[in-house]
Each structure stands twice: as structure tokens, then as C-alpha cells.
Design an enzyme around this catalytic site. Structure first.
Site, PDB file in Angstrom:
ATOM      1  N   ASP A 277       3.689  -6.657  10.227  1.00 32.52           N
ATOM      2  CA  ASP A 277       4.669  -6.372  11.277  1.00 32.52           C
ATOM      3  C   ASP A 277       4.518  -7.325  12.452  1.00 32.52           C
ATOM      4  O   ASP A 277       5.504  -7.760  13.048  1.00 32.52           O
ATOM      5  CB  ASP A 277       4.509  -4.922  11.778  1.00 32.52           C
ATOM      6  CG  ASP A 277       5.181  -3.919  10.837  1.00 32.52           C
ATOM      7  OD1 ASP A 277       6.063  -4.342  10.061  1.00 32.52           O
ATOM      8  OD2 ASP A 277       4.809  -2.744  10.893  1.00 32.52           O
TER       9      ASP A 277
ATOM     10  N   ARG B 184       0.847  -1.188   0.000  1.00 29.09           N
ATOM     11  CA  ARG B 184       0.000   0.000   0.000  1.00 29.09           C
ATOM     12  C   ARG B 184       0.874   1.226   0.000  1.00 29.09           C
ATOM     13  O   ARG B 184       1.694   1.413   0.901  1.00 29.09           O
ATOM     14  CB  ARG B 184      -0.877   0.035   1.262  1.00 29.09           C
ATOM     15  CG  ARG B 184      -1.997  -0.924   1.238  1.00 29.09           C
ATOM     16  CD  ARG B 184      -3.050  -0.543   2.225  1.00 29.09           C
ATOM     17  NE  ARG B 184      -2.544  -0.307   3.577  1.00 29.09           N
ATOM     18  CZ  ARG B 184      -3.293   0.154   4.564  1.00 29.09           C
ATOM     19  NH1 ARG B 184      -4.550   0.464   4.344  1.00 29.09           N
ATOM     20  NH2 ARG B 184      -2.797   0.320   5.756  1.00 29.09           N
TER      21      ARG B 184
ATOM     22  N   THR C  93      -1.145   7.415  -0.836  1.00 28.81           N
ATOM     23  CA  THR C  93      -2.423   7.286  -1.560  1.00 28.81           C
ATOM     24  C   THR C  93      -3.257   6.111  -1.073  1.00 28.81           C
ATOM     25  O   THR C  93      -4.445   6.035  -1.372  1.00 28.81           O
ATOM     26  CB  THR C  93      -2.152   7.063  -3.056  1.00 28.81           C
ATOM     27  OG1 THR C  93      -1.483   5.795  -3.200  1.00 28.81           O
ATOM     28  CG2 THR C  93      -1.267   8.163  -3.635  1.00 28.81           C
TER      29      THR C  93
ATOM     30  N   ASP D 296      -0.754  -3.616  12.475  1.00 26.91           N
ATOM     31  CA  ASP D 296      -0.206  -4.017  11.169  1.00 26.91           C
ATOM     32  C   ASP D 296       0.066  -5.518  11.195  1.00 26.91           C
ATOM     33  O   ASP D 296       0.976  -5.990  11.881  1.00 26.91           O
ATOM     34  CB  ASP D 296       1.089  -3.237  10.893  1.00 26.91           C
ATOM     35  CG  ASP D 296       1.585  -3.472   9.468  1.00 26.91           C
ATOM     36  OD1 ASP D 296       1.855  -4.649   9.124  1.00 26.91           O
ATOM     37  OD2 ASP D 296       1.675  -2.512   8.705  1.00 26.91           O
TER      38      ASP D 296
HETATM   39  N1  URA Z   1      -3.271  -3.774   6.986  1.00 20.78           N
HETATM   40  C1  URA Z   1      -2.943  -4.099   8.255  1.00 20.78           C
HETATM   41  O1  URA Z   1      -1.992  -4.843   8.490  1.00 20.78           O
HETATM   42  N2  URA Z   1      -3.690  -3.608   9.268  1.00 20.78           N
HETATM   43  C2  URA Z   1      -4.747  -2.808   9.057  1.00 20.78           C
HETATM   44  O2  URA Z   1      -5.401  -2.409  10.023  1.00 20.78           O
HETATM   45  C3  URA Z   1      -5.070  -2.478   7.733  1.00 20.78           C
HETATM   46  C4  URA Z   1      -4.319  -2.981   6.709  1.00 20.78           C
END
Ligand code: URA
Length: 208
Positions: free
Chosen positions: A202, A103, A107, A199
Site C-alpha cells: 500500500d 495473504r 488464515t 503495509d
Molecule cells: N506485509 C506488510 O506489508 N507489512 C507487514 O507488516 C507484514 C506483511
């Protein structure tokens, strides 16, 4: 496009472990795998069966066996990788395609950096794997790649989702079923699901 919400107590309990900020990388990774195994159970519900005969120790039995439908797991790199082994536990012969999308932090659009699929992907039932369906941009792109490669039967297995992502998938790919364990309220300004679990990449790989 049906959205299947998995409300099984085991799944909901495991999701709570994932949400907890105190859950460390080892347990997080294990539980993502376990949830993928349980989700796979639901995703496989419509697999075709064929009639077979087996001899039990007592008598011949007319029973069922899988008709041998071909599957492809399609993890979206990198967080989707966390779901692969949990599904291979149940379907060890599935092929694995990889789609690398990240991502753009500005954007929030999906940007492709890697794509490798088995040559017969068009003949396979494809399961896109991504723990999070947030904006929907990556899932929409992944389904588009698969369709461009000829895939006709696609499901999205996503642990946690949010209304914008579901809406975007519904609009772009009404033929793709979504299997998810919770639909949270909204996204924050960074495109993260709230309350979410942070995330996923992560937390699976311990990179934060
Ligand atoms: N990707 C993620 O890892 N966590 C989110 O909350 C949204 C997208």
C-alpha cells in the site's frame, strides 16, 4: 541458514524514513528502491570473478571481472516489485521472474495467483524480493515454487523481518540465505510486523 543483518548507517537511516508514517508515497517508493540497491551489494558479495587482462593508459594490468553468473530476480507481487528497479540499476541484464502470492486475511496463508519464470531458472542464482518477512508463509511458498522449477541457489532479500518469518524459513528452507535490514519484535493479530512500517504494498503503490 545464515541471516545477514545489514547494519550500515545508510541502510538504517533509510529504514527509519520508511518506518515514518509521515513519509509519502513518492519518497517511500524511492527509498525502497535505494535500499534494494544497497542490499544487492551485499547479496552479490560471493559472485565469482575471473582473471582478465586490460590495457590501461599506462600498462597492461592483470585484473578481475565478473565470471558471468546468471541471475534471476524474483519479486513476490506486489510489494516485491518495489525492489526490482533498484537492483536492475546494478545488474541490468538480470532476468525477472514473477510470483503472485497474497495473504489470505483470515488464515494469513499464502495463496498463489500468478507465476511466470524464465525457462532457464534452474541455472540461475535466484534472489527472492519481498520487503517484509512477517509470518514467512509467502517467502516459504516462493522458495518452494523456485525449487520445484529446479532452482538450487536462492537468497531472500527482505527489508524488514520478524522472528516468526525467520523461524519458518529456517525450518522449511535451511539452504536459503536471508538478507535483511532489521529484525523487529513481533507480529500483531493481523500478521503485521510491530513496530514495522505498515503495509509495504500500500505504501509503495499509494493504495491506502
Ligand atoms: N506485509 C506488510 O506489508 N507489512 C507487514 O507488516 C507484514 C506483511
Amino acid at each position: 541458514m545464515p541471516v545477514t543483518l545489514l547494519t550500515h548507517p545508510l541502510i538504517q537511516h533509510k529504514l527509519t524514513i520508511l518506518r515514518d508514517i509521515e513519509t509519502g508515497v513518492k519518497v517511500f517508493r524511492e527509498v525502497v528502491g535505494e535500499m534494494a540497491t544497497l542490499m544487492c551489494y551485499e547479496a552479490m558479495r560471493e559472485l565469482p570473478l575471473k582473471d582478465v587482462k586490460v590495457m590501461t593508459p599506462v600498462a597492461e594490468a592483470n585484473v578481475k571481472a565478473l565470471a558471468g553468473k546468471k541471475l534471476a530476480l524474483v519479486p513476490i507481487l506486489r510489494a516485491g516489485l518495489g525492489m526490482v528497479d533498484g537492483i536492475l540499476t546494478l545488474i541490468p541484464s538480470a532476468k525477472v521472474a514473477h510470483i503472485g502470492l497474497y495473504r489470505d486475511p483470515e488464515t494469513l496463508e499464502a495463496v498463489e495467483y500468478y507465476c511466470k519464470m524464465p525457462p532457464d531458472i534452474a541455472e540461475r542464482d535466484c534472489f527472492i524480493l519481498d520487503p517484509m518477512l512477517a509470518t514467512g508463509n509467502t517467502a516459504v511458498e516462493a522458495a518452494r515454487f523456485l525449487k520445484e522449477a529446479g532452482a538450487r541457489s536462492i537468497k531472500l532479500l527482505t527489508i524488514l523481518s520478524a522472528p516468526p518469518g525467520i523461524g519458518k524459513m529456517e525450518k522449511a528452507h535451511p539452504d536459503v540465505d536471508i538478507i535483511t535490514c532489521a529484525i523487529d519484535g513481533h507480529l500483531n493479530d493481523h500478521g503485521y510486523i510491530v513496530p514495522g512500517l505498515g503495509d509495504a504494498g500500500d505504501r509503495i503503490f499509494g493504495t491506502k
